[in-house]
Design a protein around this motif. Structure first.
Motif, short mmCIF file in Angstrom:
data_model
loop_
_atom_site.label_atom_id
_atom_site.label_comp_id
_atom_site.label_asym_id
_atom_site.label_seq_id
_atom_site.Cartn_x
_atom_site.Cartn_y
_atom_site.Cartn_z
N ASP A 11 62.53 -34.77 41.55
CA ASP A 11 63.27 -35.84 40.87
C ASP A 11 64.74 -35.49 40.68
O ASP A 11 65.61 -36.32 40.90
CB ASP A 11 62.65 -36.21 39.52
CG ASP A 11 63.39 -37.37 38.87
OD1 ASP A 11 63.67 -38.35 39.57
OD2 ASP A 11 63.69 -37.28 37.67
N THR A 12 65.05 -34.27 40.25
CA THR A 12 66.45 -33.88 40.12
C THR A 12 66.59 -32.39 40.39
O THR A 12 65.68 -31.61 40.12
CB THR A 12 67.01 -34.21 38.73
OG1 THR A 12 68.40 -33.87 38.68
CG2 THR A 12 66.28 -33.45 37.64
N GLY A 13 67.74 -32.02 40.92
CA GLY A 13 68.03 -30.61 41.11
C GLY A 13 68.61 -30.00 39.86
O GLY A 13 68.78 -30.65 38.83
N VAL A 22 65.89 -21.58 42.95
CA VAL A 22 65.12 -22.78 43.29
C VAL A 22 64.84 -22.76 44.78
O VAL A 22 65.77 -22.74 45.60
CB VAL A 22 65.89 -24.06 42.89
CG1 VAL A 22 65.13 -25.30 43.34
CG2 VAL A 22 66.13 -24.11 41.39
N ILE A 23 63.56 -22.74 45.14
CA ILE A 23 63.17 -22.63 46.54
C ILE A 23 63.45 -23.93 47.29
O ILE A 23 63.88 -23.93 48.44
CB ILE A 23 61.68 -22.27 46.66
CG1 ILE A 23 61.39 -20.96 45.90
CG2 ILE A 23 61.26 -22.14 48.12
CD1 ILE A 23 62.16 -19.77 46.41
N ALA A 24 63.19 -25.06 46.65
CA ALA A 24 63.41 -26.36 47.27
C ALA A 24 63.49 -27.43 46.19
O ALA A 24 62.92 -27.28 45.10
CB ALA A 24 62.29 -26.69 48.25
N THR A 25 64.20 -28.49 46.49
CA THR A 25 64.29 -29.64 45.60
C THR A 25 63.83 -30.89 46.34
O THR A 25 64.29 -31.16 47.46
CB THR A 25 65.74 -29.84 45.09
OG1 THR A 25 66.13 -28.69 44.34
CG2 THR A 25 65.84 -31.08 44.22
N ILE A 26 62.91 -31.62 45.72
CA ILE A 26 62.37 -32.85 46.31
C ILE A 26 62.92 -34.00 45.47
O ILE A 26 62.51 -34.20 44.33
CB ILE A 26 60.83 -32.87 46.26
CG1 ILE A 26 60.24 -31.51 46.67
CG2 ILE A 26 60.30 -34.01 47.09
CD1 ILE A 26 60.67 -31.02 48.03
N ALA A 27 63.86 -34.73 46.01
CA ALA A 27 64.54 -35.74 45.19
C ALA A 27 65.12 -36.84 46.07
O ALA A 27 65.32 -36.66 47.28
CB ALA A 27 65.65 -35.09 44.37
N THR A 28 65.39 -37.94 45.44
CA THR A 28 66.09 -39.04 46.10
C THR A 28 67.48 -38.60 46.52
O THR A 28 68.12 -37.79 45.84
CB THR A 28 66.22 -40.21 45.11
OG1 THR A 28 64.92 -40.59 44.65
CG2 THR A 28 66.88 -41.42 45.76
N ALA A 68 72.20 -33.47 38.15
CA ALA A 68 72.60 -33.74 39.52
C ALA A 68 72.24 -35.14 39.97
O ALA A 68 73.00 -35.79 40.70
CB ALA A 68 71.96 -32.70 40.45
N ASN A 69 71.07 -35.62 39.55
CA ASN A 69 70.65 -36.94 40.03
C ASN A 69 71.52 -38.06 39.46
O ASN A 69 71.94 -38.97 40.17
CB ASN A 69 69.16 -37.18 39.75
CG ASN A 69 68.79 -37.14 38.30
OD1 ASN A 69 69.52 -36.59 37.47
ND2 ASN A 69 67.65 -37.70 37.96
#
Length: 245
Positions: A11-13, A22-28, A68-69
């Motif tokens: 959702d947000t970094g 942070v290994i990965a961010t899954i976000a819009t 961030a988002n």
């Protein structure tokens, strides 16, 4: 990170996270999502801007200037709206919250601009304080449109409208996210529409990414889709599952 525990965000970094934490961010893709809101709003207000003989104002209420988002979404809206207005031969000045103003390239002069984009951020993330910021903008006679960049700020705009009763007549409103209150406002035409994220995909991909990390596979950031919805398309099969309550 010190304990060797992989972290995946969704959702947000995390702005300025230590490298490797942070290994990965899954976000819009939030800048693109903000641009979608601007594009759909502009289609409705562009004639008003083109025919205006005095400056007009577009408001934007952002939840904060730290996540961030939200910041990406807010700047995505500002930059796309500025681009569209300037492409049609008008000048733009962005004013208000300094964090957002400082990121605008080639900002215009408020005193001579054809269009003023006014950006507000409440002191705390509440509907009530968002409503106060929205009211300050919506009370101005030159305001023609307003954008709330998440569910809380969109609901703040609706709360402000309870006293002002100007949305869909004098002022065009666009929101972001879903929720019962915002969906109802879109359905009855109080809001022109809103942009929703893809929460089902975000959750699924986040779990898959964590699993891949545990399996020793390489992972990377993933940007998920966003969707414009309005009263005409919100029941469609590719939109409805993303309109959470």
């Amino acid at each position: 990170m010190d304990q060797g525990i992989p972290v995946v965000c969704f959702d947000t970094g995390v702005p300025d996270a230590p490298e490797g934490s942070v290994i990965a961010t899954i976000a819009t893709d939030n800048e693109a999502a903000g641009a979608v809101a601007a594009e759909n709003m502009y289609e409705v207000i562009k004639d008003t801007i083109a025919n205006a003989t005095e400056p007009v104002r577009i408001g934007e209420v952002n939840q904060d200037a730290t996540s961030a988002n939200i910041s990406g979404r807010g700047m995505g809206f500002i930059n796309k709206m500025k681009e569209l207005i300037e492409a049609d031969g008008k000048t733009v000045a962005v004013i208000g919250n300094q964090y957002y103003v400082d990121q605008v390239e080639n900002n215009g002069d408020e005193g001579s601009a054809d269009v003023i984009i006014e950006v507000a951020v409440p002191a705390q993330t509440t509907v009530e304080l968002s409503a106060t910021e929205a009211s300050n903008i919506m009370n101005k006679e030159d305001t023609i449109a307003i954008f709330g960049s998440n569910q809380v700020t969109a609901e703040g705009i609706l709360t402000a409208n309870n006293n002002l009763n100007v949305l869909a007549t004098d002022i065009i409103a666009v929101g972001f996210d879903a929720g019962t209150t915002l969906k109802a406002a879109v359905k009855d035409g109080t809001f022109l529409g809103a942009v929703t994220q893809a929460p089902v995909d975000q959750g699924r991909i986040a779990v898959e990414t964590l699993y891949d990390v545990c399996e020793g596979k390489e992972v990377s950031d993933t940007q998920t889709d966003c969707y414009w919805y309005d009263a005409e398309n919100m029941e469609e099969d590719d939109i409805a599952p993303n309109l959470y309550d």
